[in-house]
Design a protein around this motif. Sequence first.
Motif, PDB file in Angstrom:
ATOM      1  N   PHE A 127       0.899  -1.142  -0.162  1.00 11.33           N
ATOM      2  CA  PHE A 127       0.082  -0.057   0.029  1.00 11.33           C
ATOM      3  C   PHE A 127       0.741   1.314   0.007  1.00 11.33           C
ATOM      4  O   PHE A 127       1.967   1.255   0.613  1.00 11.33           O
ATOM      5  N   PRO A 128       0.533   2.201  -0.650  1.00  9.96           N
ATOM      6  CA  PRO A 128       1.166   3.512  -0.648  1.00  9.96           C
ATOM      7  C   PRO A 128       1.405   4.045   0.911  1.00  9.96           C
ATOM      8  O   PRO A 128       0.419   3.842   1.671  1.00  9.96           O
ATOM      9  N   LYS A 129       2.210   4.751   0.912  1.00  9.26           N
ATOM     10  CA  LYS A 129       2.455   5.351   2.453  1.00  9.26           C
ATOM     11  C   LYS A 129       1.304   6.277   2.868  1.00  9.26           C
ATOM     12  O   LYS A 129       0.834   6.211   4.285  1.00  9.26           O
ATOM     13  N   LYS A 130       0.750   7.047   2.070  1.00  8.53           N
ATOM     14  CA  LYS A 130      -0.494   7.789   2.422  1.00  8.53           C
ATOM     15  C   LYS A 130      -1.525   6.851   2.939  1.00  8.53           C
ATOM     16  O   LYS A 130      -2.313   7.210   3.904  1.00  8.53           O
ATOM     17  N   THR A 131      -1.943   5.771   2.227  1.00 10.70           N
ATOM     18  CA  THR A 131      -3.066   4.880   2.754  1.00 10.70           C
ATOM     19  C   THR A 131      -2.719   4.087   4.056  1.00 10.70           C
ATOM     20  O   THR A 131      -3.597   4.066   4.938  1.00 10.70           O
ATOM     21  N   LEU A 132      -1.530   3.766   4.176  1.00  6.52           N
ATOM     22  CA  LEU A 132      -1.087   3.335   5.592  1.00  6.52           C
ATOM     23  C   LEU A 132      -1.158   4.409   6.699  1.00  6.52           C
ATOM     24  O   LEU A 132      -1.596   4.072   7.672  1.00  6.52           O
ATOM     25  N   ILE A 133      -0.685   5.533   6.454  1.00  2.41           N
ATOM     26  CA  ILE A 133      -1.099   6.779   7.489  1.00  2.41           C
ATOM     27  C   ILE A 133      -2.311   6.812   7.735  1.00  2.41           C
ATOM     28  O   ILE A 133      -3.042   7.159   8.893  1.00  2.41           O
ATOM     29  N   GLU A 134      -3.402   6.927   6.802  1.00  2.73           N
ATOM     30  CA  GLU A 134      -4.773   6.914   6.887  1.00  2.73           C
ATOM     31  C   GLU A 134      -5.607   5.679   7.413  1.00  2.73           C
ATOM     32  O   GLU A 134      -6.222   6.060   8.554  1.00  2.73           O
ATOM     33  N   VAL A 135      -5.075   4.657   7.194  1.00  7.31           N
ATOM     34  CA  VAL A 135      -5.346   3.391   8.120  1.00  7.31           C
ATOM     35  C   VAL A 135      -5.033   3.644   9.578  1.00  7.31           C
ATOM     36  O   VAL A 135      -5.752   3.521  10.470  1.00  7.31           O
ATOM     37  N   ALA A 136      -3.752   3.950   9.743  1.00  7.84           N
ATOM     38  CA  ALA A 136      -3.169   3.905  10.959  1.00  7.84           C
ATOM     39  C   ALA A 136      -4.076   5.148  11.922  1.00  7.84           C
ATOM     40  O   ALA A 136      -4.413   4.863  12.964  1.00  7.84           O
ATOM     41  N   ALA A 137      -4.487   6.235  11.278  1.00  7.94           N
ATOM     42  CA  ALA A 137      -5.350   7.278  11.806  1.00  7.94           C
ATOM     43  C   ALA A 137      -6.524   6.713  12.195  1.00  7.94           C
ATOM     44  O   ALA A 137      -7.016   6.931  13.186  1.00  7.94           O
ATOM     45  N   ALA A 138      -7.257   6.077  11.244  1.00  9.37           N
ATOM     46  CA  ALA A 138      -8.494   5.374  11.518  1.00  9.37           C
ATOM     47  C   ALA A 138      -8.189   4.188  12.794  1.00  9.37           C
ATOM     48  O   ALA A 138      -9.346   4.335  13.572  1.00  9.37           O
ATOM     49  N   VAL A 139      -7.475   3.592  12.646  1.00  8.80           N
ATOM     50  CA  VAL A 139      -7.101   2.412  13.925  1.00  8.80           C
ATOM     51  C   VAL A 139      -6.907   3.346  15.232  1.00  8.80           C
ATOM     52  O   VAL A 139      -7.325   2.856  16.010  1.00  8.80           O
ATOM     53  N   ALA A 140      -6.333   4.305  14.970  1.00 11.81           N
ATOM     54  CA  ALA A 140      -6.002   5.029  16.369  1.00 11.81           C
ATOM     55  C   ALA A 140      -7.159   5.630  16.675  1.00 11.81           C
ATOM     56  O   ALA A 140      -7.317   5.795  18.131  1.00 11.81           O
ATOM     57  N   VAL A 141      -7.996   6.083  15.941  1.00 18.03           N
ATOM     58  CA  VAL A 141      -9.207   6.575  16.412  1.00 18.03           C
ATOM     59  C   VAL A 141     -10.210   5.597  17.081  1.00 18.03           C
ATOM     60  O   VAL A 141     -10.946   5.736  18.150  1.00 18.03           O
ATOM     61  N   VAL A 142     -10.144   4.436  16.467  1.00 18.57           N
ATOM     62  CA  VAL A 142     -11.074   3.398  17.103  1.00 18.57           C
ATOM     63  C   VAL A 142     -10.471   2.936  18.383  1.00 18.57           C
ATOM     64  O   VAL A 142     -11.033   2.787  19.372  1.00 18.57           O
ATOM     65  N   ALA A 143      -9.088   2.836  18.320  1.00 21.60           N
ATOM     66  CA  ALA A 143      -8.347   2.358  19.552  1.00 21.60           C
ATOM     67  C   ALA A 143      -8.684   3.557  20.756  1.00 21.60           C
ATOM     68  O   ALA A 143      -8.888   3.027  21.772  1.00 21.60           O
ATOM     69  N   ALA A 144      -8.765   4.854  20.557  1.00 20.87           N
ATOM     70  CA  ALA A 144      -9.043   5.936  21.580  1.00 20.87           C
ATOM     71  C   ALA A 144     -10.368   5.679  21.786  1.00 20.87           C
ATOM     72  O   ALA A 144     -10.845   5.818  23.196  1.00 20.87           O
ATOM     73  N   VAL A 145     -11.391   5.364  21.058  1.00 24.83           N
ATOM     74  CA  VAL A 145     -12.886   5.142  21.553  1.00 24.83           C
ATOM     75  C   VAL A 145     -12.809   3.861  22.296  1.00 24.83           C
ATOM     76  O   VAL A 145     -13.559   4.035  23.451  1.00 24.83           O
ATOM     77  N   TYR A 146     -12.057   2.971  21.972  1.00 23.39           N
ATOM     78  CA  TYR A 146     -12.055   1.681  22.812  1.00 23.39           C
ATOM     79  C   TYR A 146     -11.490   1.969  24.219  1.00 23.39           C
ATOM     80  O   TYR A 146     -12.179   1.469  25.438  1.00 23.39           O
ATOM     81  N   VAL A 147     -10.431   2.833  24.347  1.00 24.48           N
ATOM     82  CA  VAL A 147      -9.699   3.061  25.586  1.00 24.48           C
ATOM     83  C   VAL A 147     -10.635   3.928  26.396  1.00 24.48           C
ATOM     84  O   VAL A 147     -11.005   3.625  27.869  1.00 24.48           O
ATOM     85  N   LEU A 148     -11.403   4.792  26.095  1.00 25.33           N
ATOM     86  CA  LEU A 148     -12.416   5.488  26.566  1.00 25.33           C
ATOM     87  C   LEU A 148     -13.665   4.647  27.091  1.00 25.33           C
ATOM     88  O   LEU A 148     -14.220   4.750  28.123  1.00 25.33           O
ATOM     89  N   THR A 149     -14.039   4.041  26.187  1.00 25.60           N
ATOM     90  CA  THR A 149     -15.343   3.253  26.532  1.00 25.60           C
ATOM     91  C   THR A 149     -14.998   1.867  27.702  1.00 25.60           C
ATOM     92  O   THR A 149     -15.672   1.872  28.416  1.00 25.60           O
ATOM     93  N   PHE A 150     -13.902   1.378  27.541  1.00 23.36           N
ATOM     94  CA  PHE A 150     -13.246   0.507  28.465  1.00 23.36           C
ATOM     95  C   PHE A 150     -13.737   1.131  29.774  1.00 23.36           C
ATOM     96  O   PHE A 150     -13.842   0.483  30.974  1.00 23.36           O
ATOM     97  N   ALA A 151     -13.056   2.427  29.847  1.00 23.53           N
ATOM     98  CA  ALA A 151     -12.853   3.151  31.342  1.00 23.53           C
ATOM     99  C   ALA A 151     -14.086   3.500  31.763  1.00 23.53           C
ATOM    100  O   ALA A 151     -14.151   3.890  32.827  1.00 23.53           O
TER     101      ALA A 151
END
Length: 161
Positions: free
Chosen positions: A2-26
């Motif tokens: 995948f191009p670097k821009k795609t990987l950065i975008e996927v990483a940003a989306a996964v980071a958003v989901v991970a942040a939602v999970y951290v807040l939800t678990f808490a």
Amino acid sequence: MFPKKTLIEVAAAVAVVAAVYVLTFATQPRIDVDGGKGYDGAYYHDMAERMANGEPPAGQWRYVRRIGTPILAAVADSLDPLRGFLIVNVAATVISSVLLLFWLRRYLETPWLRVALVALYATHWLQLVRFTVFYPALVDPWTQVACFAGLNCIAWYEENP
């Protein structure tokens, strides 16, 4: 691959989901019905527990037909199928978020808008990213993965008939 821009975008989306999970678990307690199994989840949990113990799946017909997630839960954690459900369903919601992002890439050119839409998807109070913490013993997250995979396949086929 995948191009670097795609990987950065996927990483940003996964980071958003991970942040939602951290807040939800808490902040979100688990459902307290039937020891955290819930209503329908009790049937799925019992099926996963049976399979983790080497027994064939059994139960009411309307529940025993939905066997995929209980199998995954039994494999993910055979000692505690409820934790197994949580593990496989969190994985499913992360995968479905990435599949949603890929589908949005076909229709929206702006990367930040796509990530923002994934964030809105993940933060809705009844969306499976948040609901899985409250009610882990469900089979719906993997169905959602299949739906988003299907949308991506349809979109790909429209471009490559």
